[in-house]
Scaffold this active site. Structure first.
Site, short mmCIF file in Angstrom:
data_model
loop_
_atom_site.label_atom_id
_atom_site.label_comp_id
_atom_site.label_asym_id
_atom_site.label_seq_id
_atom_site.Cartn_x
_atom_site.Cartn_y
_atom_site.Cartn_z
N GLU A 131 0.82 -1.20 0.00
CA GLU A 131 0.00 0.00 0.00
C GLU A 131 0.86 1.26 0.00
O GLU A 131 0.51 2.26 -0.62
CB GLU A 131 -0.93 0.01 1.22
CG GLU A 131 -2.04 -1.02 1.19
CD GLU A 131 -3.14 -0.63 0.23
OE1 GLU A 131 -2.88 -0.58 -1.00
OE2 GLU A 131 -4.26 -0.36 0.69
N THR A 184 -5.68 7.32 -5.70
CA THR A 184 -5.73 7.29 -4.24
C THR A 184 -4.87 8.39 -3.62
O THR A 184 -5.25 9.01 -2.61
CB THR A 184 -5.29 5.91 -3.71
OG1 THR A 184 -6.14 4.90 -4.28
CG2 THR A 184 -5.40 5.85 -2.19
#
Length: 312
Positions: A131, A184
């Site tokens: 991530e 994101t």
């Protein structure tokens, strides 16, 4: 063992009021990773399907292999070599935990190939590194549920403290992905660094209410608590027709509706699978009436997380 094939499911993160601390997995879609030993040391990405050539092929730059490199370093293994094939089965920048699924499938597959030296819980911090490379933040609200399954709560990031809570059997998720993309990193960049005391108090009440509602199977409490006064008002401006789609979901019987992860996917929770399908139908139709194609997935809460599909 020379070959492992692993699956990691899509996830819904934040779950309205629980920014970076709530997440749950659904049954499908999800990413699949195949790894095969090779004689020469080093990790090589042999192929990626479903990404239209957009993801990096360098092992140190891709979420699926970065986690493997971190795991091997932790274990002190320097002479290991493998080829990796990543099958992307969800859109990039979808808000469905795409990068998390890749990272989780990768680290679970490698751990299996190495005869499982670490537990699933121990693998979490390595999956979080996927991530970090994908979005700039090593958050656990996607990788946690994708790896472990269930409805996951991250109580603390330093030290990492994560646990799951029991969910009602009749609680269903409708996940709708409109044919648009949100980065994101951009979705995190627009967030405010400070919130008012009033909003903080409201949000804490809703966080507590949602946890209690889920654990008590109190659907009215779940519905009352699915209110986000901090993140949703900012991020929703990035999603065309957000307010209209949310109103449509509630009118069709959803307990609540909000943004899945960083968006643009939207999710709704419902009591019963029939209601979940009705909610999904009206959400997708509302998008389509605005000229935006949308796909939906209906699922109960995935309790198992990542799976080993094949090994030899």
């Amino acid at each position: 063992m020379n070959y492992v094939k692993a699956f990691a499911p899509a996830t819904v993160a934040n779950v309205a009021c629980g920014f970076d601390i709530f997440g749950f997995a659904i049954q499908e879609p999800g990413d699949i990773v195949e790894i095969k030993r090779k004689d020469e040391p080093g990790i090589v990405i042999a192929d990626i399907t479903g990404d239209a050539g957009r993801l990096p092929r360098a092992a140190e730059k891709n979420a699926v292999t970065v986690v493997m490199l971190h795991l091997l370093k932790h274990l002190g293994i320097s002479d290991f070599g493998c080829e990796v094939i990543l099958h992307k089965n969800m859109p990039l920048g979808s808000g469905m935990g795409s990068s998390a699924a890749s990272a989780v499938a990768g680290v679970v597959a490698l751990n299996e190939l190495l005869d499982n030296p670490l537990s699933r819980q121990d693998l979490l911090r390595f999956a979080m590194e996927g991530e970090r490379i994908a979005s700039g933040s090593a958050h656990a609200d996607n990788v946690g549920p994708s790896l472990l399954g269930g409805f996951v709560v991250i109580r603390s990031y330093n030290p990492l403290d994560i646990f799951s809570i029991p969910v009602p059997e009749d609680l269903y998720c409708t996940l709708v992905h409109p044919d648009i993309e949100i980065n994101t990193k951009d979705a995190r960049y627009i967030l405010r660094n400070e919130v008012s005391l009033k909003n903080a108090i409201t949000q804490m009440g809703n966080v507590a209410g949602l946890v209690a509602g889920i654990m008590k199977s109190d659907y009215d409490l779940i519905s009352r608590s699915m209110v986000d006064v901090i993140i949703e008002p900012v991020r929703s401006i990035l999603i065309p027709e957000f307010n209209e789609v949310k109103k449509a979901a509630i009118s069709a019987g959803a307990l609540g509706c909000s943004i899945s992860g960083a968006g643009p996917s939207m999710f709704a929770l419902s009591r019963g699978v029939d209601t979940a399908w009705q909610v999904g139908s009206i959400m997708t139709e509302t998008f389509r009436q605005a000229g935006i194609e949308a796909n939906m997935h209906i699922s109960g809460i995935n309790q198992g997380g990542a799976l080993i599909l094949e090994k030899s």
